[in-house]
Design an enzyme around this catalytic site. Structure first.
Site, short mmCIF file in Angstrom:
data_model
loop_
_atom_site.label_atom_id
_atom_site.label_comp_id
_atom_site.label_asym_id
_atom_site.label_seq_id
_atom_site.Cartn_x
_atom_site.Cartn_y
_atom_site.Cartn_z
N LEU A 1 10.26 -20.73 -4.91
CA LEU A 1 9.27 -19.82 -4.30
C LEU A 1 7.98 -19.86 -5.10
O LEU A 1 8.00 -19.74 -6.33
CB LEU A 1 9.81 -18.38 -4.31
CG LEU A 1 8.81 -17.29 -3.89
CD1 LEU A 1 8.54 -17.37 -2.39
CD2 LEU A 1 9.34 -15.89 -4.24
N HIS B 1 2.41 3.49 -9.10
CA HIS B 1 2.22 2.05 -9.32
C HIS B 1 3.41 1.47 -10.10
O HIS B 1 3.89 0.39 -9.78
CB HIS B 1 0.92 1.79 -10.08
CG HIS B 1 -0.32 2.19 -9.31
ND1 HIS B 1 -0.51 1.84 -7.99
CD2 HIS B 1 -1.42 2.90 -9.67
CE1 HIS B 1 -1.67 2.33 -7.57
NE2 HIS B 1 -2.24 2.99 -8.57
N ASP C 1 0.83 -1.21 0.00
CA ASP C 1 0.00 0.00 0.00
C ASP C 1 0.87 1.26 0.00
O ASP C 1 1.99 1.25 0.51
CB ASP C 1 -0.91 -0.02 1.24
CG ASP C 1 -2.09 0.93 1.10
OD1 ASP C 1 -2.33 1.44 -0.01
OD2 ASP C 1 -2.77 1.17 2.12
C1 IPE Z 1 -5.49 -2.74 -0.22
O1 IPE Z 1 -5.10 -1.41 -0.44
C2 IPE Z 1 -5.52 -3.47 -1.52
C3 IPE Z 1 -4.22 -3.67 -2.17
C4 IPE Z 1 -3.06 -3.38 -1.65
C5 IPE Z 1 -4.28 -4.26 -3.47
P1 IPE Z 1 -6.18 -0.25 -0.56
O2 IPE Z 1 -5.43 1.00 -0.70
O3 IPE Z 1 -7.17 -0.59 -1.60
O4 IPE Z 1 -6.90 -0.36 0.86
P2 IPE Z 1 -7.80 0.69 1.65
O5 IPE Z 1 -8.88 1.13 0.72
O6 IPE Z 1 -6.92 1.84 2.04
O7 IPE Z 1 -8.30 -0.06 2.84
C1 IPE Z 2 -1.48 0.27 -3.40
O1 IPE Z 2 -1.28 1.64 -3.41
C2 IPE Z 2 -1.76 -0.30 -4.77
C3 IPE Z 2 -3.15 -0.76 -4.97
C4 IPE Z 2 -4.09 -0.75 -4.07
C5 IPE Z 2 -3.48 -1.28 -6.28
P1 IPE Z 2 -2.50 2.67 -3.43
O2 IPE Z 2 -2.88 2.94 -4.83
O3 IPE Z 2 -3.60 2.17 -2.57
O4 IPE Z 2 -1.82 3.95 -2.79
P2 IPE Z 2 -2.47 4.95 -1.75
O5 IPE Z 2 -2.98 4.13 -0.60
O6 IPE Z 2 -3.55 5.68 -2.45
O7 IPE Z 2 -1.33 5.82 -1.33
MG MG Z 3 -4.05 2.40 -0.62
#
Ligand code: IPE
Ligand code: IPE
Ligand code: MG
Length: 246
Positions: free
Chosen positions: A132, A38, A21
């Site tokens: 792995l 990303h 995240d």
């Molecule tokens: C969780 O991250 C899902 C992934 C890492 C793929 P999100 O960014 O979607 O989670 P929330 O919405 O903050 O809980």
């Molecule tokens: C995690 O990073 C990737 C996915 C959930 C696909 P985010 O896109 O959720 O990044 P933040 O949480 O908005 O910083």
């Molecule tokens: Mg996120």
């Protein structure tokens, strides 16, 4: 530099799960687009996969796209799907060289066709990997997985004369993770303290590790920190400390 020098190689978690995240916030911090974030996250994936291979971790499960992530703006969803295909293509040779076998959990049928094809090709091309197993959670949500399991059991009772008691081990066979041991260690980056619908059943006794680091800044060094922290813990599984020690 050896990031792993302090790690006890006899106490390696056999399964690490990661909620990757913070890509968006990492990008925003430097006035870049979420897509840029990303893209940068792929390097962290590379480091963690390589690190797990080096350490002898058997399973790595990465939360790459949740069921709820379909509700993001369409351009971001499209960018993530494109990135998935691109990254799988770019990493294939390294996977093969390092003995990485690709697997997925989640509702693959929801992904665009080209992603599905790329995934199937990669499963086939990495099926002999024996160091792995990399499990990508794609269009995954734990409640979806559990409900699908319950519905399959109900169907087996109604249609297929299933009459056994549904024990934990029977239930497990209905999950996408049926051939995967439960995670020993869950890592979540970006300073959020939640599970976000990830592996709710499977994480029952996982050790949880949270770090402020945004996913694109995660590295072998950060992986080492998480494992060192894990190795300091006493996993009691409901028993007393004295019982566990004897
Ligand atoms: C969780 O991250 C899902 C992934 C890492 C793929 P999100 O960014 O979607 O989670 P929330 O919405 O903050 O809980
Ligand atoms: C995690 O990073 C990737 C996915 C959930 C696909 P985010 O896109 O959720 O990044 P933040 O949480 O908005 O910083
Ligand atoms: Mg996120």
């Amino acid at each position: 530099m050896n990031e792993f020098q302090d790690i006890d190689l006899t106490q390696i978690p056999q399964h690490i799960a990661i909620i990757m995240d913070g890509n968006g916030r990492w990008a925003k911090k430097q006035m870049e687009t979420r897509t840029f974030g990303h893209n940068a996250g792929v390097e962290a994936v590379r480091q963690v996969v390589e690190g797990c291979v080096e350490l002898g971790v058997k399973h790595l499960t990465l939360y790459a796209f949740s069921t709820e992530n379909w509700n993001r703006p369409q351009y971001e969803v499209d960018a993530l799907m494109t990135l998935l295909v691109k990254a799988l293509r770019a990493e294939l040779k390294t996977f093969q060289k390092n003995g990485v076998k690709l697997n997925t959990i989640g509702d693959l049928g929801k992904l665009p066709n080209n992603c599905q094809t790329q995934l199937l090709d990669t499963f086939e091309a990495t099926k002999d990997g024996d160091r792995l197993q990399l499990n990508l959670a794609l269009s995954y949500s734990s409640r979806w997985e559990i409900l699908r399991a319950v519905n399959s059991i109900v169907k087996d009772i109604r249609v297929n004369d299933f009459s056994e008691e549904v024990t934990e081990s029977v239930f497990k066979t209905y999950l996408d993770t049926k051939d995967i041991p439960d995670p020993d260690l869950l890592i979540r980056t970006s300073g959020e303290f939640r599970i976000s619908n990830f592996l709710l059943w499977q994480l029952a006794y996982a050790e949880l590790y949270f770090t402020e680091v945004f996913w694109p800044d995660f590295s072998k060094k950060e992986l080492a920190k998480a494992i060192l922290d894990f190795q300091k813990r006493e996993r009691r599984f409901g028993k007393t400390s004295e019982q566990v020690k004897s």
